[in-house]
Design an enzyme around this catalytic site. Sequence first.
Site, PDB file in Angstrom:
ATOM      1  CB  THR A 117      -0.930  -0.015   1.217  1.00 19.98           C
ATOM      2  OG1 THR A 117      -1.567   1.423   1.379  1.00 19.98           O
ATOM      3  CG2 THR A 117      -0.072  -0.300   2.441  1.00 19.98           C
ATOM      4  CE1 TYR A 142      -3.939  -2.115   5.078  1.00 23.99           C
ATOM      5  CE2 TYR A 142      -3.363  -0.056   4.642  1.00 23.99           C
ATOM      6  CZ  TYR A 142      -3.822  -1.179   4.149  1.00 23.99           C
ATOM      7  OH  TYR A 142      -3.637  -1.515   2.952  1.00 23.99           O
TER       8      TYR A 142
END
Length: 330
Positions: A117, A142
């Site tokens: 990501t 995350y």
Amino acid sequence: MSVLVTGGAGYIGSHMVWALVDAGEDVVVVDRLSTGFEWAVAPEARFIRADIADTAALGAVIRDHGVDAIIHFAGSVVVPESVSDPLGYYHNNTVNSLGLIRTAVETGVPHLVFSSTAAVYGTPATDAPVSETAALAPESPYGVSKLMTELMLRDAAAAHDLRYAALRYFNVAGADPRGRTGQSTRGATHLIKAATEAALGKRGHIDVFGTDYPTRDGTCVRDYIHVTDLVAAHLRALAHLRGGGDSLVANCGYGRGYSVLDVLDAVRRAHGADFDIRMAGRRPGDAVSVVADATRAREILGWVPEHDDLDGIVESALAWEAGLTRRNRI
Ligand code: UDP
């Protein structure tokens, strides 16, 4: 020879499975269905309901199906949730990836494509497109959980007979142009999904989080990439690894940004009617502008995006959202 897709019943994973099936690959999906749906998995793929934490089950799947490549999507993806439950995120994303990588090494799977990501960059230092060599400064558990997995892959690949591609996704949106799958996740917070829900009356309104940013119209800028182009990049990465290419990390985005208001205008155009849009305060943790420099994916993987069109992205998302209602699936 077959491809194991973890998380293949989820949003991006289910598009990946269709793309692999379309390309004539044998596909086996492992998904525990915590957020995904079995109906989202292409019927041509073998579906196994299992948790990737169950490495014995993973090992058996790999041996039984002659898996030569793993595409790893399974994981948790909600940034604010990772802030309130960091250990849950490190468990689901980092510890479970460790088990998967170890199982790949032990069973001799030579290729792994990992779903990473842009959150690994945190807030880019400038508004310029961010390249893979930019500083890594994730701002949420995350992002850290994904970065830790990238680092495990780097070190495992140096020590073992494993090559990998870590693809850093920017803002993924849209749905299969043939309408076979789309974003079905309940309670999704992402802008395009939320805006299509608001347009279709599934939620009362949509908030614009922050209108005083130093951008053209005061709202945040993102690089929205069509999920079909994203999974195409995975196919290219798979071919690259199978062809003997080196491990790599590559951004997946188009290299141009749209503001929140640009996106909402596109949703209004696609829907053909107004819906309730409310100006609201900033959402904590939002970076002003995050745009990819995807030169590496284009040059090394030969990736050529075919759906770089905000209206097309939004139209496919809206069509899927409307179909979800019609079929009464969710
Ligand atoms: N956003 C918004 N309203 C929403 C959801 C998102 O204004 O209901 C904004 C958000 O603040 C950010 C952009 O849209 O500036 C993209 O957010 P999203 O959650 O889709 O992805 P992120 O970039 O945070 O991964």
